[in-house]
Scaffold this active site. Structure first.
Site, short mmCIF file in Angstrom:
data_model
loop_
_atom_site.label_atom_id
_atom_site.label_comp_id
_atom_site.label_asym_id
_atom_site.label_seq_id
_atom_site.Cartn_x
_atom_site.Cartn_y
_atom_site.Cartn_z
N GLY A 133 15.54 59.96 -25.30
CA GLY A 133 16.75 60.77 -25.50
C GLY A 133 18.05 60.04 -25.18
O GLY A 133 19.12 60.65 -25.15
N LYS A 134 17.98 58.73 -24.99
CA LYS A 134 19.18 57.95 -24.62
C LYS A 134 20.30 58.12 -25.63
O LYS A 134 21.43 58.47 -25.28
CB LYS A 134 18.84 56.45 -24.49
CG LYS A 134 17.78 56.12 -23.47
CD LYS A 134 17.46 54.64 -23.42
CE LYS A 134 16.89 54.05 -24.70
NZ LYS A 134 15.58 54.61 -25.10
N SER A 135 20.01 57.84 -26.91
CA SER A 135 21.05 57.90 -27.95
C SER A 135 21.58 59.32 -28.11
O SER A 135 22.79 59.52 -28.27
CB SER A 135 20.51 57.46 -29.31
OG SER A 135 20.04 56.16 -29.23
N GLY A 170 15.72 53.83 -20.59
CA GLY A 170 14.56 54.72 -20.65
C GLY A 170 13.70 54.33 -21.85
O GLY A 170 14.10 53.51 -22.68
N LEU A 171 12.54 54.97 -21.92
CA LEU A 171 11.60 54.67 -23.01
C LEU A 171 12.19 55.00 -24.37
O LEU A 171 13.13 55.78 -24.48
CB LEU A 171 10.32 55.50 -22.81
CG LEU A 171 9.49 55.19 -21.57
CD1 LEU A 171 8.36 56.22 -21.45
CD2 LEU A 171 8.92 53.77 -21.63
N SER A 181 16.30 48.63 -22.43
CA SER A 181 16.54 47.69 -21.32
C SER A 181 15.45 47.82 -20.26
O SER A 181 15.72 48.29 -19.15
CB SER A 181 17.94 47.88 -20.73
OG SER A 181 18.28 49.23 -20.48
#
Ligand code: ADP
Length: 213
Positions: free
Chosen positions: A37-39, A32-33, A106
């Site tokens: 909120g990935k981490s 995601g951008l 990614s």
């Protein structure tokens, strides 16, 4: 690669290591951008899994750039090599019996597909952290969008470098409409239904009032 290098099988394999840990090894890949909120979500999910006795490891995009990938920049070629290396490391960790969480922008579909293809079938779970870019801009915990807008960072995903959203991710998280706890619970529910968790997992308590921004 030299012709005279052959694969050497060892008596202790992934199944042995997974049995020892009583878990299903898996790579949970968050894409995601920046600031989507990935981490945050991966970290919160890892906390729940660890508290419930699973053996995990979180590979974080910013952290690997301090070591494993510190020689790489943000050109398309370097982003590709970044994901290739991380994919290989994650594959080894999954082979070690761990539940690996990887949080990387990614941006390119083909690169994510390469990682999927090197994992054993069913051991790659693609999670699209889908947060509108305007919400990412507002969150911007590291001030990166502001810097990119001022031209201080080039090749910034979503601004002057593309992001290719997954077409058929295993989990699609609307992280601009869900709280962190709700996103984690969506992931736990998916993992449970996919047979990746032991019986009786405990979801996070969800507070009333919707997500903070
Ligand atoms: P990424 O890893 O995608 O770059 P981060 O997790 O580092 O994103 O940053 C996301 C920021 O947004 C964090 O500061 C987090 O606390 C904040 N945030 C606010 N609401 C949410 C939410 N509902 N889900 C995820 N992150 C949120």
């Amino acid at each position: 690669m030299a012709d005279n290098i052959v694969w050497h099988s060892h008596p202790v394999d992934q199944a042995t290591r997974a049995d020892q840990k009583s878990q299903h090894p898996l790579l949970i890949w968050f894409t995601g951008l920046s600031a989507s909120g990935k981490s945050t979500i991966a970290g919160a999910l890892e906390q729940v899994l660890t508290a419930q006795g699973y053996h995990t490891y979180l590979l974080d995009g910013d952290n690997v750039r301090h070591g494993l990938c510190k020689d790489l920049g943000f050109s398309d070629q370097d982003r590709k090599e970044n994901i290739r290396r991380v994919g290989e490391v994650a594959r080894l960790m999954v082979d070690g019996g761990l539940i690996v969480l990887a949080a990387f922008i990614s941006p390119f579909r083909a690169d994510r597909q390469i990682v999927r293809d090197i994992l054993p079938a069913g051991q790659f779970v693609e999670v699209f952290i889908d947060t509108d870019i305007n919400v990412c801009r507002k969150r911007d915990p590291k001030g990166l969008y502001a810097k990119a807008d001022r031209g201080e960072i080039k090749q910034f995903t979503g601004i002057d470098s593309p992001y290719e959203p997954p077409e058929t991710p295993e989990v699609h998280v609307a992280a601009d409409r869900l709280s962190v706890a709700e996103s984690v619970n969506q992931l736990l529910a998916y993992l449970h239904h996919a047979g990746a968790l032991r019986a009786g997992y405990v979801p996070l308590a969800v507070e009333e009032g919707g997500p903070e921004e």
